[in-house]
Design a protein around this motif. Structure first.
Motif, mmCIF file in Angstrom:
data_model
loop_
_atom_site.group_PDB
_atom_site.id
_atom_site.type_symbol
_atom_site.label_atom_id
_atom_site.label_comp_id
_atom_site.label_asym_id
_atom_site.label_seq_id
_atom_site.Cartn_x
_atom_site.Cartn_y
_atom_site.Cartn_z
ATOM 1 N N ALA A 154 -7.245 -10.300 -4.960
ATOM 2 C CA ALA A 154 -7.215 -10.239 -3.494
ATOM 3 C C ALA A 154 -5.981 -10.916 -2.933
ATOM 4 C CB ALA A 154 -8.478 -10.895 -2.925
ATOM 5 N N PHE A 155 -5.379 -11.805 -3.707
ATOM 6 C CA PHE A 155 -4.145 -12.463 -3.269
ATOM 7 C C PHE A 155 -3.032 -11.436 -3.092
ATOM 8 C CE2 PHE A 155 -0.558 -15.442 -3.595
ATOM 9 C CZ PHE A 155 -1.024 -16.472 -2.814
ATOM 10 N N GLY A 156 -3.112 -10.338 -3.864
ATOM 11 C CA GLY A 156 -2.118 -9.280 -3.742
ATOM 12 C C GLY A 156 -2.487 -8.245 -2.703
ATOM 13 N N TYR A 157 -3.618 -7.563 -2.919
ATOM 14 C CA TYR A 157 -3.935 -6.467 -1.998
ATOM 15 C C TYR A 157 -4.475 -6.949 -0.662
ATOM 16 C CZ TYR A 157 -8.398 -6.988 -4.587
ATOM 17 O OH TYR A 157 -9.516 -7.472 -5.216
ATOM 18 N N GLY A 158 -4.705 -8.252 -0.527
ATOM 19 C CA GLY A 158 -5.085 -8.777 0.787
ATOM 20 C C GLY A 158 -3.955 -8.693 1.795
ATOM 21 N N ALA A 159 -2.698 -8.582 1.291
ATOM 22 C CA ALA A 159 -1.545 -8.479 2.196
ATOM 23 C C ALA A 159 -1.282 -7.057 2.658
ATOM 24 C CB ALA A 159 -0.302 -9.026 1.493
ATOM 25 N N VAL A 160 -1.997 -6.091 2.108
ATOM 26 C CA VAL A 160 -1.731 -4.680 2.442
ATOM 27 C C VAL A 160 -1.912 -4.382 3.933
ATOM 28 C CG1 VAL A 160 -2.579 -2.321 2.073
ATOM 29 C CG2 VAL A 160 -2.171 -3.835 0.122
ATOM 30 N N PRO A 161 -2.997 -4.828 4.588
ATOM 31 C CA PRO A 161 -3.121 -4.526 6.035
ATOM 32 C C PRO A 161 -1.954 -5.048 6.854
ATOM 33 C CG PRO A 161 -5.216 -5.290 5.156
ATOM 34 C CD PRO A 161 -4.198 -5.504 4.084
ATOM 35 N N LEU A 162 -1.473 -6.249 6.533
ATOM 36 C CA LEU A 162 -0.349 -6.809 7.271
ATOM 37 C C LEU A 162 0.921 -6.001 7.037
ATOM 38 C CD1 LEU A 162 0.762 -9.038 9.081
ATOM 39 C CD2 LEU A 162 1.125 -10.427 7.040
ATOM 40 N N LEU A 163 1.128 -5.544 5.797
ATOM 41 C CA LEU A 163 2.303 -4.731 5.499
ATOM 42 C C LEU A 163 2.243 -3.385 6.221
ATOM 43 C CD1 LEU A 163 2.727 -5.393 1.669
ATOM 44 C CD2 LEU A 163 4.197 -6.200 3.521
ATOM 45 N N LEU A 164 1.061 -2.795 6.253
ATOM 46 C CA LEU A 164 0.915 -1.520 6.970
ATOM 47 C C LEU A 164 1.214 -1.697 8.452
ATOM 48 C CD1 LEU A 164 -2.308 -0.062 5.293
ATOM 49 C CD2 LEU A 164 0.017 0.822 5.104
ATOM 50 N N LEU A 181 6.398 -0.185 -0.795
ATOM 51 C CA LEU A 181 6.128 -1.627 -0.772
ATOM 52 C C LEU A 181 4.628 -1.892 -0.745
ATOM 53 C CD1 LEU A 181 7.158 -4.527 -0.591
ATOM 54 C CD2 LEU A 181 7.245 -4.261 1.901
ATOM 55 N N VAL A 182 3.895 -1.138 0.072
ATOM 56 C CA VAL A 182 2.439 -1.293 0.123
ATOM 57 C C VAL A 182 1.827 -0.977 -1.241
ATOM 58 C CG1 VAL A 182 0.327 -0.335 1.110
ATOM 59 C CG2 VAL A 182 2.253 -0.879 2.599
ATOM 60 N N LEU A 183 2.330 0.087 -1.884
ATOM 61 C CA LEU A 183 1.828 0.450 -3.212
ATOM 62 C C LEU A 183 2.118 -0.648 -4.221
ATOM 63 C CD1 LEU A 183 0.583 2.688 -5.015
ATOM 64 C CD2 LEU A 183 2.912 3.537 -5.383
ATOM 65 N N LEU A 184 3.317 -1.213 -4.171
ATOM 66 C CA LEU A 184 3.694 -2.295 -5.076
ATOM 67 C C LEU A 184 2.758 -3.492 -4.924
ATOM 68 C CD1 LEU A 184 5.855 -3.723 -6.977
ATOM 69 C CD2 LEU A 184 6.943 -4.467 -4.857
ATOM 70 N N VAL A 185 2.527 -3.919 -3.691
ATOM 71 C CA VAL A 185 1.696 -5.099 -3.453
ATOM 72 C C VAL A 185 0.239 -4.824 -3.796
ATOM 73 C CG1 VAL A 185 0.880 -6.681 -1.675
ATOM 74 C CG2 VAL A 185 3.282 -5.994 -1.711
ATOM 75 N N ALA A 186 -0.246 -3.631 -3.463
ATOM 76 C CA ALA A 186 -1.642 -3.294 -3.764
ATOM 77 C C ALA A 186 -1.886 -3.281 -5.274
ATOM 78 C CB ALA A 186 -1.994 -1.937 -3.151
ATOM 79 N N LEU A 187 -0.972 -2.682 -6.028
ATOM 80 C CA LEU A 187 -1.125 -2.647 -7.482
ATOM 81 C C LEU A 187 -0.924 -4.027 -8.089
ATOM 82 C CD1 LEU A 187 0.705 0.692 -8.366
ATOM 83 C CD2 LEU A 187 -1.753 0.231 -8.360
ATOM 84 N N ASN A 188 -0.124 -4.856 -7.445
ATOM 85 C CA ASN A 188 0.060 -6.228 -7.887
ATOM 86 C C ASN A 188 -1.280 -6.962 -7.923
ATOM 87 O OD1 ASN A 188 0.575 -9.240 -7.387
ATOM 88 N ND2 ASN A 188 2.645 -8.509 -7.834
ATOM 89 N N GLY A 189 -2.141 -6.666 -6.947
ATOM 90 C CA GLY A 189 -3.459 -7.286 -6.925
ATOM 91 C C GLY A 189 -4.464 -6.573 -7.800
ATOM 92 N N ALA A 190 -4.533 -5.240 -7.680
ATOM 93 C CA ALA A 190 -5.542 -4.484 -8.416
ATOM 94 C C ALA A 190 -5.289 -4.508 -9.917
ATOM 95 C CB ALA A 190 -5.564 -3.037 -7.909
#
Length: 316
Positions: free
Chosen positions: A47-57, A163-172
């Motif tokens: 969640a430390f990674g994909y938790g940032a996805v909404p902010l990036l979007l 960038l969103v894909l990178l960060v989301a996969l970083n968490g998942a």
């Protein structure tokens, strides 16, 4: 000159706050699930990674509303973290879940083949004197620097979707890698994760270089998106894998303290990432190739990690 420290203090507080939340959550979860700490911690810390996805979007869709986005996220984070912390509890000393037979778990041959137990319970001072702990810190420094650098590179291309894909996969990718390591072994999967991170740098380097030669942006280049996928999967998964390796190599009793020493290498990784970002301003392709070498080094070194406490040779 006086204004610079004032600007840096909020950033330092955010970094410290994020690290404290990350560390506390990992410790509490691993304490409640001692039979499978790596899988649970990988799921939570993802969640430390994909938790940032909404902010990036939000930032990508409405760049002018970035300040408002940070303010809204700050209020939500304070409320959610505060409420969760109020109800957070550590288990009793030497806690073990009642539905798991400790003897069967300890003698599970399949588990021991992929996740062997430590030779003994190391103290912090004993672990520091081994060659393995500095090696783990060096692995995290190299891979951590590349992981942070990738976010800077992809953000610089203007491809917010990548960038969103990178960060989301970083968490998942953390949860997926930990589950794979329980079947195929920690060090084998960790080496594969580092290799994926190195591959991501090569793909990103080719995408950036092609865009420079053609005089276009790399946002629509398929290699950029493939590089973001490889770098995302490799750029976050090594964190819980290294944490689980600490438990396997040094034991569970002082694992939190020992892992804190290893994880502190992330501070050095941030400095290395900043140096790579400065080099990328003049030569992005060269900086990415240097990052590929930094990621390849841990991939080659991981299979050579020695288990502390075992003799170097077998006496006759």
């Amino acid at each position: 000159m006086r204004s610079r420290p004032r600007r840096g203090r909020p950033s330092t507080r955010r970094s410290s706050g994020g690290g404290l939340v990350y560390g506390v959550c990992g410790e509490v979860v691993s304490s409640w699930y001692p039979e499978r700490p790596a899988a649970r911690v990988g799921l939570i810390t993802g969640a430390f990674g994909y938790g940032a996805v909404p902010l990036l979007l939000w930032t990508g869709i409405a760049p002018g509303a970035t300040s408002a986005a940070f303010l809204v996220c700050a209020v939500l984070a304070a409320a959610v973290v505060g409420l969760a912390a109020w109800h957070l509890r550590l288990p009793p000393a030497r806690w073990w879940p009642g539905d798991v037979d400790p003897r069967s778990h300890a003698l599970d041959a399949a588990r021991l083949r992929t996740s062997p137990e430590a030779v003994k319970q190391f103290g912090l001072a004993q672990a520091v004197r081994t060659r393995t702990l500095p090696a783990l810190a060096l692995l995290l420094t190299c891979a951590g620097a590349v992981s942070v650098f990738d976010v800077i590179v992809v953000a610089g291309t203007g491809a917010w979707g990548a960038l969103v894909l990178l960060v989301a996969l970083n968490g998942a990718g953390r949860s997926v890698a930990v589950r794979a390591s329980e079947r195929f072994g920690r060090r084998r999967v960790l080496a594969g994760v580092f290799a994926a991170l190195a591959l991501g740098q090569i793909l990103l380097a080719v995408a950036v270089q092609n865009a420079s030669v053609q005089g276009t942006t790399s946002a629509g280049n398929p290699l950029l998106w493939l590089g973001a996928v490889a770098a995302g999967l490799g750029g976050g998964a090594f964190y819980p894998l290294l944490a689980s390796l600490v438990r396997e190599l040094f034991g569970t009793e002082r694992a939190t303290e020992i892992h804190a020493v290893v994880y502190s290498a992330k501070a050095v990784a941030g400095v290395v990432a900043a140096v790579l970002a400065l080099v990328a301003l003049a030569a992005p392709g060269a900086a990415l190739l240097a990052a590929a070498a930094l990621a390849a080094l841990p991939a080659l070194a991981t299979p050579r990690l020695r288990i502390p406490g075992l003799p170097a040779t077998i006496p006759f």
